[in-house]
Scaffold this motif. Structure first.
Motif, short mmCIF file in Angstrom:
data_model
loop_
_atom_site.label_atom_id
_atom_site.label_comp_id
_atom_site.label_asym_id
_atom_site.label_seq_id
_atom_site.Cartn_x
_atom_site.Cartn_y
_atom_site.Cartn_z
N ARG A 152 12.37 49.92 22.94
CA ARG A 152 12.12 50.95 23.94
C ARG A 152 13.09 52.11 23.71
O ARG A 152 14.27 51.90 23.41
N PRO A 153 12.63 53.35 23.85
CA PRO A 153 13.53 54.50 23.63
C PRO A 153 14.70 54.47 24.62
O PRO A 153 14.54 54.11 25.78
N SER A 154 15.87 54.85 24.12
CA SER A 154 17.08 54.83 24.96
C SER A 154 17.09 55.95 25.98
O SER A 154 17.67 55.83 27.06
N SER A 155 16.45 57.07 25.66
CA SER A 155 16.41 58.20 26.59
C SER A 155 15.05 58.30 27.27
O SER A 155 14.06 57.77 26.76
N GLY A 156 15.02 58.98 28.39
CA GLY A 156 13.78 59.13 29.14
C GLY A 156 12.86 60.16 28.49
O GLY A 156 13.25 60.87 27.55
N GLY A 162 10.54 63.54 27.89
CA GLY A 162 10.87 64.96 28.02
C GLY A 162 9.83 65.73 28.81
O GLY A 162 9.26 65.23 29.78
N GLY A 218 7.84 62.18 23.93
CA GLY A 218 8.62 60.98 23.71
C GLY A 218 8.04 59.71 24.27
O GLY A 218 8.66 58.65 24.17
N GLU A 219 6.84 59.77 24.86
CA GLU A 219 6.30 58.55 25.45
C GLU A 219 4.91 58.20 24.93
O GLU A 219 4.16 59.06 24.45
N GLU A 261 9.05 59.72 19.36
CA GLU A 261 10.47 60.07 19.40
C GLU A 261 10.75 61.43 18.75
O GLU A 261 11.81 62.02 18.97
N ASP A 307 4.87 52.79 27.10
CA ASP A 307 5.96 52.99 28.04
C ASP A 307 5.48 52.83 29.47
O ASP A 307 6.27 52.49 30.36
#
Length: 505
Positions: free
Chosen positions: A250-254, A256, A280-281, A445, A465
């Protein structure tokens, strides 16, 4: 005394120019047994079944049915011997009715004329048996890919085969239809039918199979009873390694900014559609076959445009009424039926990968330079591990998994902001799935977004996500990544209240 197998293939070898497809493979299946074959694309599964079906002749080896040596040289000969094969790639005639397709080559006649009434009646019985609510007089071209798959299965049951081969039979089916099909298989097993089951869906294999055989690079690795073949060992035998990170982290940041949004969208098949896709999702879309999930994908790409509501791309209101307009707006589309809707089968792998770039290029673009150059697209095809002897060969000669990867390369080359994928890994092997999931996550990403419509529930839960669940043409609820299958199914069936969703942004 050991019973004679219904099917016994021994020492099967087959060589094509430059490729040894099968090398001394042994395989058998008993009456009343489900024997699964697992392997990556190119492992030899399809070649082995084409030999059984009379399409290919083995260079070496024997095929015996109930102990009797057979020399199968034509598919009709195999069918007359009680062998029925449901291929992954559908073989229906699109502009004939369902009943005509089911009885193709075996039409019923009365007084020298086609007995259409009896064909209609018998077709309806077969369709009910597979749990399909389909009008026998419907034209096949009007059916979804999942409904066409059920027609193929009904067609196979007409022959009352004693050996039934099912190649990825649930690849296009939602969870409900897949469970109905597995129940049908159990019934056929009790009737003494020998069933060869080919699938990349490991939970199905372990749920339905009595034995499992793994092929790799044209050779048999092993055959084991189901209880001695846990999923991790099947995967290890198939790909030669563990796939510990099958789904990307899972991406570390939320997420955009909002890349794509729909407010109160509706058309003949959809209503009250409101959601967004952020940079990013990966947004998953789940639902039963008749839920409207496929219509949502087609609305986003202008195939079935929204007639009301507002759709925005990068904050700008857009009126998208064709796939070409969607492409210009930065929305790419990978359809569920690659052969019908995505590939020029007689063109090369390279030309298929360049199809969108060329169609959208300016009048004065140089066709052999920059991103349009063969070298540039060949590099992308190699990076995606598209396996072909030469990228100049016809794409129809590739396996289904490699065809799908070539289509993904097409949209990666186009550098779209949002990709809409429908059944992105249908019929693709375990290792190729993992590679495609990594590509999807890398695409997101890089500041882009993905909408993925899939009937593979573990896939959606693992890759998305968040998951939008559709029921009767509307979004019934939204679930976070890692949601339980039970939660998705309850919303799909309309028996759960939707979870509170965030205010539309």
């Amino acid at each position: 005394m050991t019973a004679v197998p219904a099917l016994d293939m021994t020492g099967i070898s087959k060589t094509f120019p430059g490729v040894r497809a099968l090398d001394g493979v042994d395989f058998d299946c008993r009456a009343g047994e489900v024997h699964a074959i697992c392997g990556e694309n190119g492992a030899g599964k399809s070649t082995l079944m084409k030999i059984l079906g009379g399409s290919y002749r083995p260079d070496v080896g024997e095929v015996r049915l109930n102990g009797r040596l057979m020399h199968l040289t034509h598919p009709r000969q195999a069918a007359d011997a009680g062998i029925s094969i449901i291929h992954q790639e559908l073989s229906l005639l699109p502009y004939r009715t369902v009943a005509e397709n089911i009885f193709m080559g075996r039409e019923l006649a009365r007084f020298g004329l086609l007995d259409r009434r009896q064909m209609h009646k018998r077709a309806a019985e077969l369709l009910r048996r597979v749990g399909a609510d389909i009008d026998p007089e419907a034209q096949v071209s009007t059916l979804s890919i999942a409904m066409q798959q059920l027609v193929e299965i009904a067609k196979a049951l007409l022959l009352d085969a004693r050996i039934l081969v099912m190649d990825e039979p649930t690849a296009a089916l939602d969870d409900r239809d897949a469970r109905n099909l597995l129940s049908l298989i159990r019934g056929l097993k009790e009737e003494g039918v020998a069933i060869v089951y080919i699938s990349h869906r490991m939970p199905e294999v372990t749920a339905i199979a009595d034995r499992v055989t793994v092929l790799k690079d044209g050779q048999k690795i092993w055959t084991r009873a189901r209880y001695a073949a846990p999923i991790p060992e099947i995967i290890r035998a198939m790909v030669g390694r563990d796939l510990k990170d099958f789904y990307p982290k899972r991406p570390s940041s939320g997420p955009g900014k909002v890349l794509l949004s729909v407010e109160d969208g509706a058309n003949a098949a959809l209503r009250d559609i409101s959601f967004d896709v952020r940079a990013g999702e990966i947004v998953g879309v789940a639902g039963l076959e008749d839920s409207g999930k496929a219509h949502l994908a087609q609305a986003l790409v202008g195939d079935e445009p929204f007639s009301v509501g507002v759709m925005r791309v990068n904050g700008r209101p857009m009126s998208i009424h064709s796939p070409r307009q969607a492409t210009r707006a930065g929305i790419g589309y990978l359809p569920g039926d690659r052969k019908r809707d995505a590939l020029a089968l007689r063109q090369s792998v390279r030309d298929n990968a360049l199809l969108t770039l060329r169609s959208m290029a300016g009048l004065f673009s140089r066709p052999q330079s920059g991103v349009l150059s063969p070298a540039a697209i060949d590099n992308r095809l190699r990076d995606m591990d598209v396996r072909a002897a030469d990228f100049g060969q016809e794409i129809q000669t590739l396996s289904g998994g490699n065809q799908q990867k070539a289509i993904i390369v097409r949209w990666l080359a186009q550098a779209s902001d949002v990709l809409v994928f429908v059944e992105p890994t249908r019929g693709i092997d375990i290792a190729a799935k993992a590679a495609i999931y990594q590509v999807m996550r890398a695409f997101a990403e890089a500041g882009r977004g993905i909408v993925v419509v899939s009937s593979d529930m573990p896939e959606l839960i693992g890759i998305a996500d968040r998951i939008l669940v559709m029921h009767r043409g509307r979004i019934a609820g939204e679930l976070p990544r890692g949601a339980r299958e039970e939660d998705v199914m309850r919303l799909s069936l309309g028996i759960a209240e939707p979870e509170p969703r965030e205010a539309f942004a």
